[in-house]
Write an enzyme that holds these catalytic residues in place. Structure first.
Site, mmCIF file in Angstrom:
data_model
loop_
_atom_site.group_PDB
_atom_site.id
_atom_site.type_symbol
_atom_site.label_atom_id
_atom_site.label_comp_id
_atom_site.label_asym_id
_atom_site.label_seq_id
_atom_site.Cartn_x
_atom_site.Cartn_y
_atom_site.Cartn_z
ATOM 1 N N GLU A 271 -6.414 6.646 12.814
ATOM 2 C CA GLU A 271 -6.910 5.262 12.779
ATOM 3 C C GLU A 271 -6.680 4.600 11.414
ATOM 4 O O GLU A 271 -6.320 3.428 11.331
ATOM 5 C CB GLU A 271 -8.412 5.257 13.106
ATOM 6 N N LYS B 176 0.284 6.849 6.769
ATOM 7 C CA LYS B 176 1.206 6.143 7.682
ATOM 8 C C LYS B 176 2.626 6.697 7.616
ATOM 9 O O LYS B 176 3.355 6.705 8.616
ATOM 10 C CB LYS B 176 1.226 4.643 7.419
ATOM 11 N N GLY C 283 -6.108 -0.039 7.411
ATOM 12 C CA GLY C 283 -7.238 0.536 6.664
ATOM 13 C C GLY C 283 -8.441 0.750 7.566
ATOM 14 O O GLY C 283 -8.399 1.544 8.498
ATOM 15 N N ASP D 17 6.076 -0.413 3.672
ATOM 16 C CA ASP D 17 4.740 -0.026 4.143
ATOM 17 C C ASP D 17 4.433 -0.735 5.478
ATOM 18 O O ASP D 17 3.998 -0.106 6.447
ATOM 19 C CB ASP D 17 3.729 -0.418 3.047
ATOM 20 N N LYS E 160 3.861 0.751 9.444
ATOM 21 C CA LYS E 160 2.662 0.396 10.219
ATOM 22 C C LYS E 160 3.037 -0.286 11.534
ATOM 23 O O LYS E 160 2.458 0.011 12.580
ATOM 24 C CB LYS E 160 1.749 -0.493 9.372
ATOM 25 N N VAL F 275 -3.168 2.528 9.808
ATOM 26 C CA VAL F 275 -2.771 1.119 9.986
ATOM 27 C C VAL F 275 -4.012 0.245 9.834
ATOM 28 O O VAL F 275 -5.033 0.485 10.482
ATOM 29 C CB VAL F 275 -2.165 0.868 11.388
ATOM 30 N N GLY G 105 -5.089 -3.006 -9.535
ATOM 31 C CA GLY G 105 -5.030 -1.710 -8.848
ATOM 32 C C GLY G 105 -4.769 -1.813 -7.359
ATOM 33 O O GLY G 105 -4.980 -0.858 -6.610
ATOM 34 N N THR H 236 -8.364 8.551 -3.739
ATOM 35 C CA THR H 236 -9.281 7.449 -3.417
ATOM 36 C C THR H 236 -9.904 7.633 -2.031
ATOM 37 O O THR H 236 -11.128 7.576 -1.876
ATOM 38 C CB THR H 236 -8.492 6.114 -3.462
ATOM 39 N N ILE I 65 -9.770 -1.381 9.670
ATOM 40 C CA ILE I 65 -9.790 -2.167 10.919
ATOM 41 C C ILE I 65 -9.555 -1.232 12.104
ATOM 42 O O ILE I 65 -8.563 -0.502 12.127
ATOM 43 C CB ILE I 65 -8.688 -3.260 10.914
#
Ligand code: HSE
Length: 415
Positions: free
Chosen positions: A124, A100, A129, A196, A200, A127, A182, A11, A131
């Site tokens: 970048e 990550k 996505g 997860d 992060k 963490v 998804g 993706t 942002i």
């Protein structure tokens, strides 16, 4: 002109290829030179994709091609991402990653190799996505002493909790919907158990303290125990439940944890809903600042990767210090922290109020109509003291043949 390779055409990797192609001129203007995608490494073939002619299956082709100086790692996981990234840095190539797990487990070593080789290792997208939080920390807030970072860092769990909050859904139904849409990764455990978020917040803590953080030192609790009943009380209390990664420096000690937390409407993260992420930073000059946006997804995450590529291209001959050194940061035990606590107790308040006051002091009591239970919200307490009282009360009830405490959730009364 600089040549790039993407390792992993999933993706995010395909999003990076798409942006490099569609925004070629803008990227060239920002980077000061054109960035040309030469290879895409993947086990699979993509005969109908725009990168069909650049697909390779042998990592050595990238490693040994001196023309390729920018490498994007979007494979995820540690194997083979870790040896591949290490080899690329050792070969004098800049590496940009969205991974990550890789940064949390090997960030210190990979940053050290990048320094030695005078290249850059940027992450970048690992963490929040899309942002911009990592660059914000090492560049925009470079002059700040950061005391606290609190984040909603996982879109999947935030989607599930928002669904439970707004629609009264059960955890199981909300998870299933997140999977059908998804949002959940291949293994939902990593999201719902908080792993997860743990990685992060470990990365953010390393950026905050400038030291290596072992994510295994961070107390981590997921959202699988949170029920629709908790949200019914939360609504009555003007609160909601969010999975927060929290890292704080207090009296020279660093506290970090991942846990579901009840927060009120006045909390800046209260309004962060659905798959969005939000990160609250408290620093000594600026005070509170907040960063909000898409924490996952193809183009948002790929956008952060491309920004890193541009920064690497702008600094092709220079290692940019991110302030993350090799000294290990000790994380203080979670039980030495402080919180308010929400508890659900079977029975009625008249019989139990006096003993509860003895255990926790003055508390707020909440009752839902036609329920065989009630809830309390304690004042701010030390976690060790709270646990001592809660365990004692729970075992007292059980000795009397009654049900123990039905639920305990930490609560934050302020932002
Ligand atoms: N599973 C992650 C999330 C993906 O839901 O936020 C982005 O890291």
């Amino acid at each position: 002109m600089m040549y790039a390779a993407i390792m992993g055409y999933g993706t995010i990797g395909s999003g990076v290829a798409e942006i490099l192609e569609n925004c070629r001129e803008r990227i060239a203007r920002s980077a000061g030179q054109e960035i040309v995608l030469k290879y895409v490494l993947d086990l699979r073939e993509f005969p109908d994709s725009p990168v069909a002619d650049r697909i390779v299956h042998d990592f050595q082709q990238i490693e040994e091609d001196e023309q390729v100086t920018l490498v994007v790692e979007t494979m995820g996981g540690l194997e083979p991402a870790y040896p591949f990234v290490k080899a690329c840095l050792n070969a004098g190539k800049h590496v940009v990653t969205s991974n990550k797990a890789l940064v949390a487990a090997h960030g210190t070593e990979l940053l050290q190799i990048a320094r030695d080789k005078k290249v850059n290792f940027f992450f970048e997208a690992s963490v929040g996505g899309g942002i911009p939080i990592i660059r914000t920390l090492y560049r925009c807030l470079a002059g700040e002493g950061i005391q606290e970072i609190t984040g909603i860092l996982n879109g999947t769990t935030n989607y599930i909790l928002t669904k439970m909050d707004r629609e009264g859904a059960s955890f199981e139904d909300a998870l299933k919907e997140a999977q059908d849409l998804g949002y959940a990764e291949r293994n939902p455990e990593a999201d719902v158990e908080g792993y997860d978020t743990c990685r992060k917040i470990a990365i953010l803590t390393a950026m905050m303290t400038g030291r290596e953080v072992d994510y295994e030192d961070i107390y981590t609790e997921g959202i699988t125990r949170i029920t629709d009943m908790d949200f019914r009380y939360a609504k009555k209390m003007g609160m909601s439940v969010k999975l927060l990664g929290i890292s704080r420096i207090r009296n020279g000690e660093v506290y970090a944890r991942v846990a579901p937390v009840m927060i009120g409407k006045e909390h800046p993260l209260y309004a962060v809903s659905g798959v969005y992420n939000g990160i609250l930073v408290k620093s000594d000059m600026l005070g509170t600042s907040m960063y909000y946006g898409s924490g996952a997804g193809k183009l948002p995450t790929a956008s952060a990767v491309v920004a890193d590529l541009i920064e690497a291209a702008q600094n092709a001959q220079t290692n940019i210090p991110l302030g993350w050194g090799e000294e290990r940061q000790t994380i203080a035990a979670s039980k030495s922290g402080e919180s308010c606590y929400f508890i659900r107790i079977a029975g009625n308040t008249d019989e139990k109020a006096a003993r509860i006051k003895e255990a926790f002091g003055e508390v707020q009591i909440f009752v839902l109509e036609n329920m065989d239970e009630f809830a309390i919200l304690t004042k701010r307490m030390n976690e060790t003291e709270f646990m001592k009282q809660a365990i004692a009360l729970d075992s007292e009830y059980q000795k009397m043949g009654e049900e123990g405490l039905r639920q305990v959730i930490r609560a934050e009364s302020e932002g």
